[in-house]
Each structure stands twice: as C-alpha cells, then as structure tokens.
Enzyme design. Structure first.
Site, PDB file in Angstrom:
ATOM      1  N   GLU A  65       0.731   6.022  11.803  1.00  0.00           N
ATOM      2  CA  GLU A  65       0.983   4.584  11.664  1.00  0.00           C
ATOM      3  C   GLU A  65       2.217   4.379  10.810  1.00  0.00           C
ATOM      4  OE1 GLU A  65      -2.539   2.968   9.894  1.00  0.00           O
ATOM      5  OE2 GLU A  65      -3.750   3.297  11.680  1.00  0.00           O
TER       6      GLU A  65
ATOM      7  N   LYS B  60       4.273   3.279   7.735  1.00  0.00           N
ATOM      8  CA  LYS B  60       3.902   3.119   6.330  1.00  0.00           C
ATOM      9  C   LYS B  60       4.670   1.918   5.784  1.00  0.00           C
ATOM     10  CE  LYS B  60       3.486   5.552   1.948  1.00  0.00           C
ATOM     11  NZ  LYS B  60       3.811   4.422   1.120  1.00  0.00           N
TER      12      LYS B  60
ATOM     13  N   PHE C 110      -4.847  -1.990   8.638  1.00  0.00           N
ATOM     14  CA  PHE C 110      -4.936  -0.655   9.217  1.00  0.00           C
ATOM     15  C   PHE C 110      -6.321  -0.025   9.168  1.00  0.00           C
ATOM     16  CE2 PHE C 110      -2.712  -0.354   5.060  1.00  0.00           C
ATOM     17  CZ  PHE C 110      -3.686   0.304   4.320  1.00  0.00           C
TER      18      PHE C 110
ATOM     19  N   ARG D 204      -7.635  11.156  -2.505  1.00  0.00           N
ATOM     20  CA  ARG D 204      -6.331  11.476  -1.946  1.00  0.00           C
ATOM     21  C   ARG D 204      -6.511  12.807  -1.239  1.00  0.00           C
ATOM     22  NH1 ARG D 204      -1.386   9.594  -3.144  1.00  0.00           N
ATOM     23  NH2 ARG D 204      -1.825   8.585  -5.123  1.00  0.00           N
TER      24      ARG D 204
ATOM     25  N   LYS E  61       1.069  11.262   4.070  1.00  0.00           N
ATOM     26  CA  LYS E  61       2.263  10.393   4.136  1.00  0.00           C
ATOM     27  C   LYS E  61       3.499  11.242   4.370  1.00  0.00           C
ATOM     28  CE  LYS E  61       2.198   9.994  -0.880  1.00  0.00           C
ATOM     29  NZ  LYS E  61       2.028   9.187  -2.046  1.00  0.00           N
TER      30      LYS E  61
HETATM   31  P1  AMP Z   1       1.709   5.908  -1.852  1.00  0.00           P
HETATM   32  O1  AMP Z   1       1.574   4.620  -2.557  1.00  0.00           O
HETATM   33  O2  AMP Z   1       3.128   6.413  -1.759  1.00  0.00           O
HETATM   34  O3  AMP Z   1       0.733   6.957  -2.322  1.00  0.00           O
HETATM   35  O4  AMP Z   1       1.319   5.681  -0.309  1.00  0.00           O
HETATM   36  C1  AMP Z   1       0.075   5.258   0.056  1.00  0.00           C
HETATM   37  C2  AMP Z   1       0.091   3.768   0.266  1.00  0.00           C
HETATM   38  O5  AMP Z   1       0.745   3.407   1.467  1.00  0.00           O
HETATM   39  C3  AMP Z   1      -1.285   3.195   0.455  1.00  0.00           C
HETATM   40  O6  AMP Z   1      -1.916   3.001  -0.788  1.00  0.00           O
HETATM   41  C4  AMP Z   1      -1.011   1.876   1.169  1.00  0.00           C
HETATM   42  O7  AMP Z   1      -0.837   0.870   0.191  1.00  0.00           O
HETATM   43  C5  AMP Z   1       0.317   2.107   1.850  1.00  0.00           C
HETATM   44  N1  AMP Z   1       0.271   2.024   3.325  1.00  0.00           N
HETATM   45  C6  AMP Z   1       1.221   1.418   4.066  1.00  0.00           C
HETATM   46  N2  AMP Z   1       0.958   1.497   5.374  1.00  0.00           N
HETATM   47  C7  AMP Z   1      -0.196   2.176   5.492  1.00  0.00           C
HETATM   48  C8  AMP Z   1      -0.988   2.581   6.614  1.00  0.00           C
HETATM   49  N3  AMP Z   1      -0.616   2.321   7.863  1.00  0.00           N
HETATM   50  N4  AMP Z   1      -2.122   3.276   6.367  1.00  0.00           N
HETATM   51  C9  AMP Z   1      -2.498   3.555   5.098  1.00  0.00           C
HETATM   52  N5  AMP Z   1      -1.795   3.193   4.007  1.00  0.00           N
HETATM   53  C10 AMP Z   1      -0.655   2.504   4.191  1.00  0.00           C
END
Ligand code: AMP
Length: 574
Positions: free
Chosen positions: A248, A250, A338, A416, A422
């Site tokens: 998906e 991000k 999502f 996590r 990611k």
């Molecule tokens: P990070 O903050 O870098 O750890 O990345 C994870 C975050 O990406 C999640 O906490 C969500 O807030 C965000 N996110 C954005 N798009 C998505 C998606 N399609 N699925 C899950 N998380 C997403």
C-alpha cells in the site's frame, strides 16, 4: 468499601523519587500494589503515570503556573507575590506547597483525591476557572505537606516520578500473577486494553486470567500496529510471508484510529490521545461515508487541497485548541483508511489482512473523496511491487508498506513485526536513513545562535530496560523558524535535573535537560560505537548517529515511539 490512603501513596512517591533502577522501582510498586485494596489500584496506576485518567481520556486540568500561584496563595493565605517569589526560587510548585503547607495529618483517600481532580478537569463553562481554583485550593488545604506536593504536581501535569508504563506493567505481573515472566502477557494485554487502571484491577481480581479477558471495544483505542524496516528491497522477500505480495502507499500524515458508535465518533492519535475536537470536518465525513454502524478503522489523516497532498508540517497546524474553524478551511483534510479492527460487535483483530481489507472496502463509500481507501497493489511478482514503489515516489509519497497476506497476518496492536514492512525513499541505496529520536537536552548556542540552542541531545527508547539512551547530538538542519518554534516548545518541558529514566554520559552533559516528550526526525550518515553515547551500551561504548541533520518535529509520536535500539542495532549490522 475499603480504600487506600493518599498519604501512603505520597510516601511511595517520595521513595520512588529516590530510586533510579527500574528493578528497585518495580519491587517497590509490587509491594505497594499487593497491600492496597483492589478497588484503589486504578487510581494509583493513573497517578503513577502522572495522569488522572487513562491516557485516551482528558488529563488536562487547564491550570497553568500563573493560576497555580493564585491557588496556592489562596490555600495557604499568603500574598501572591510571595508565592511567586518562592516559585521562581524553587522552580517547582510541588516544593512551594510542601514548604507552605504545615499540616501533619489528613484523612484523604486515593479515591477522594482522584475524584476531586477529575471533577476539576470536567468543570467547564461560565465561571469554571473560579470553581476550579476553589476546589484545588480546598484540596491542598486539607492535605498534608507531602500530599500537597504530589497533588499540585499532578494537577499541573508535572509529576515526573520517572516510572514508565512498562515498569508498572511488570509490577502488575509480579504482584498479581506471582511470576514476573508473565510480563509479556501483561504487556500484550495492555496493547489491547490501554486503560492501565482497568488492566491492573482486572489482574488483581483474576490473576493472569485477568490479562486475557480484554478485547477491542468502542471508545477505548488499541495501540497502533507498526511496521518494520529493511535496508534493501530484496530483504522484503526474505521477511514477508504469503503466496501473494500486497503493498500500500505509505502516506505521511497523522495516524488516526476512528471509533464510530452510531452517531458518536471519536478519533484517537497514535499517542492514544483523543483528537476528535481538532477535526470536526473529518467527523462529518465519517458520519457520511463510513457505512457501518459500529466500527473501528485505522488510517492516516492528510492535509489535502486542490487535489494535492500537503506536507506533514502543514497538517500539524491543525493540532490546536483555538481557531479550529478557521484552520479547518485553511488546511482541509482527508483520511486514507487501511485497516478495520472491529465491526458491529465483533473484533477483527484476529482475521487475516486480506479478509480485513476486503471488509474495509465494503464498509466505506468508495466513491467518496474524503474517506478513501489506501492505494494498493497485489501481485505475485516482486518487480510489480517495485514499480508500485516508484509510482508512489512519483506521486510524492514517502514510499510503500508491504503487508503480509498469510493466514497469520492478524492485526497486532502495539507490535512492530514483520507482517508490515515499510520501504521508504531514503532507504533506497545511497540515501540516508531517518530516525525518530526524543530531545532530552540542549547546549547553549554561540555566535549567531546566541540565546538559542546550539545543538540538541537526542535519545532513543530502550524497551528492554525502560530507559532513554542518548544516540545523537543534533546541531545541523535547523532553519531560523525551527530555532524559534522548537525553542518555544522546549521551554515548556524544561526540567531542573536529569530525567530519571535518561542514561547520559558525563561528557555529553547538556546545559539544559528536558522531560523526554518532544520527538524529532533526523537523518544521519552512519551508525558507529562511541564512548559519548549510551544507546545499547557495550563495554562503555554506545551506538551513535554520525552527521545527523534535523528534518522535522513529530508531534504525532510519543517518546516511546522513537526508533528502537533493536532497529538501530539491525541497521548497524547490515
Ligand atoms: P513509521 O512512522 O515510519 O514507523 O511508519 C509507520 C507509519 O506509517 C504508521 O504508523 C502509519 O501512521 C503510516 N502509514 C501510512 N500509510 C500506511 C498504510 N498504508 N498502512 C499502514 N501504515 C501506514
């Protein structure tokens, strides 16, 4: 019904303040929890966290230092100027009231103090400020000197005992399940039942069984599921399960957990705060475009104008108490959803991701431009996922999240894990990694930066020992505006002494310490071992980020959401 005395609780606080090891704190707490009536455990738990209620309910009494001076003067019949003078000397209202209050005995219970503070919190409308002042002054008057110290700190939101939720959960495991090894079960339960008081009471009443009875319910957010990261795209294939790949977009906005219970809509942030009042527009869209009557949906709020996604920084202007209507027009938002975690009385947490996604699509009006499904690609071919990643970057997004489609692809609150991975732009070969770190100190600026901070000392959260460990000193990447806005925010969280849970090397002692609250995103070139830092320390050397540059502030993240020591270690070993 028996209830615990507040005096004993105040004594516990005094003892905890003197301890620095989390093991001794845990033992002290275990002992305390075993002794108090079960019905008082919840109040003690909220207070220990420096709160009055669970995190996701309001804990802000709306009383600042200036009002506190007036309240203290009234409670102890002193001149306001005198109170202000002592406050300026001591720098902490707790110490001021401890000095002014001469009372040796009180009959206050934990419950009474809780109820009064909760009542103050709920007081609103005309004349509410006066009523609040009166109630708090009465409470301070009727308490002992030691009690008053902790009451005023709690009321002002500056209790800072240095006890993390992890230590409280471990003490629950020790006190109520007879085996500290059960802490993992208790922690998993906390990810679903984020009301620490309710969880504590349930464990006290039912032992370990009390940890297993929680499921997702409307009005109580679960912790957000998080994504792992990989350094090379090819690592994704190694880690992800399922015969088909799914990815998906991000979106870089604010994480939101939407709770819809008929007409009642609540929005919770990643830090589990109730942010409903900030987004009246979103509340309207949800009522209109989410078709299910009762549901919990996970998504990302984005600032969106004229068909274009606006920056995360722009969105953060919507984090405000005032001028909400004005900013609603200035910075319109949409939500990309999502995941679905609950539907009409049933938890969806244990259903595999493909089933949840299918259900999600059925639950929203897919024609809507305001509540949208996250863009997605499924394929058996990794090359197609790579193309999807390129497409995401071309669209100006951060990257993609690859999601497991296996039978085990459940929604894991607070975890996590490798079910979500990611894959961000900056991970692509040759580009710099980004890290979320929490500001714990600053060094005075020199030359052009005189009167401002010169550099920030930043730490990461180590969940093995519940400590903040320093990882980087960040002095580059700030614009003039950053210096001003960050400087202003830091002033509010400045503390006189080193925060209890912070591990800092003498060499790095900052000029000012901060309560670990402000999360910032930094990029850096390399991770090394350095005697200056304490992250995952081994033989006197910790992990350190070289050539760090400031990117953004991350108001949506809490100190516990920093990049973990585990992640940093795995990046170093690559
Ligand atoms: P990070 O903050 O870098 O750890 O990345 C994870 C975050 O990406 C999640 O906490 C969500 O807030 C965000 N996110 C954005 N798009 C998505 C998606 N399609 N699925 C899950 N998380 C997403």
């Amino acid at each position: 019904m028996k209830t615990a005395s507040f005096h004993k609780f105040a004594k516990l606080c005094k003892q905890l303040e003197k301890l620095s090891s989390s093991i001794s704190m845990r033992e002290k707490l275990e002992d305390y929890f075993k002794k108090i009536p079960k019905s008082s455990i919840k109040y003690a738990s909220y207070f220990l966290m420096g709160n009055i209620n669970p995190k996701y309910k309001s804990n802000d009494l709306g009383i600042g230092d200036k009002t506190a001076v007036k309240i203290v003067a009234k409670a102890f019949d002193k001149d306001e100027k005198k109170v202000k003078k002592i406050f300026n000397e001591k720098g902490d209202m707790g110490n001021v009231v401890e000095k002014l209050n001469k009372r040796k005995r009180s009959s206050l219970s934990l419950k009474e103090v809780h109820n009064t503070l909760d009542n103050i919190q709920k007081t609103s409308g005309k004349g509410s400020q006066e009523k609040k002042k009166e109630k708090l002054a009465d409470l301070l008057k009727n308490s002992t000197s030691l009690e008053a110290k902790y009451i005023i700190r709690t009321a002002l939101g500056v209790l800072r005992l240095g006890v993390g939720d992890k230590t409280i959960l471990e003490s629950f495991a020790g006190a109520f399940t007879k085996d500290i090894k059960n802490k993992n079960i208790v922690e998993n339960s906390y990810a679903v039942c984020t009301d620490i008081g309710e969880l504590g009471e349930s464990l006290a009443k039912n032992g370990l069984e009390g940890a297993k009875r929680f499921s997702i319910t409307l009005g109580r957010p679960v912790q957000a599921m998080l994504a792992q990261r990989v350094k090379k795209a090819s690592d994704i294939l190694e880690k992800i399960e399922g015969d088909k790949l799914a990815a998906e977009y991000k979106y870089d906005g604010e994480r939101v957990q939407i709770h819809k219970d008929g007409k009642k809509i609540q929005l919770f942030s990643r830090r589990l705060e109730d942010i409903t009042h900030q987004y009246p527009d979103l509340v309207e869209y949800i009522k209109k475009y989410i078709k299910a009557k009762k549901t919990v949906i996970d998504g990302e709020i984005l600032a969106y104008k004229k068909g274009k996604i606006l920056s995360f920084q722009k969105l953060m202007h919507r984090r405000r108490k005032h001028d909400i209507e004005k900013y609603r027009k200035k910075i319109p938002v949409v939500v990309f959803v999502f995941d679905i975690l609950y539907l009409n009385g049933k938890s969806m947490l244990k259903k595999p991701y493909p089933e949840r996604r299918k259900q999600l699509a059925k639950t929203i009006d897919t024609n809507s431009k305001k509540v949208r499904l996250a863009e997605r690609k499924t394929s058996k071919k990794f090359d197609e996922i790579k193309d999807f990643f390129e497409e995401a970057i071309d669209e100006g997004l951060e990257g993609i999240i690859v999601k497991s489609t296996s039978k085990n692809s459940i929604y894991q609150p607070g975890k996590r894990g490798w079910l979500w991975i990611k894959w961000k732009k900056e991970y692509a070969e040759g580009m710099q990694e980004s890290f979320d770190v929490v500001v714990v100190g600053s060094y005075h600026g020199k030359g052009r930066r005189k009167g401002m901070f010169g550099a920030l000392l930043c730490a990461v959260y180590n969940n093995e020992n519940d400590k903040f460990e320093t990882f980087s000193k960040v002095g580059a990447g700030f614009t003039d505006e950053d210096f001003e806005t960050i400087g202003k925010k830091l002033k509010k969280i400045k503390v006189k002494e080193k925060p209890k849970r912070l591990k800092v090397n003498k060499k790095m002692k900052p000029d000012i310490y901060y309560d670990p609250k402000m999360v910032i995103e930094v990029i850096g070139a390399e991770i090394t071992r350095s005697p200056a830092h304490t992250a995952a320390e081994k033989k006197g050397k910790g992990l350190a980020l070289r050539f760090p540059r400031f990117q953004n502030t991350r108001e949506d993240k809490s100190a516990r959401d920093t990049t973990t020591v585990k992640e940093i270690k795995s990046l170093k070993n690559k």
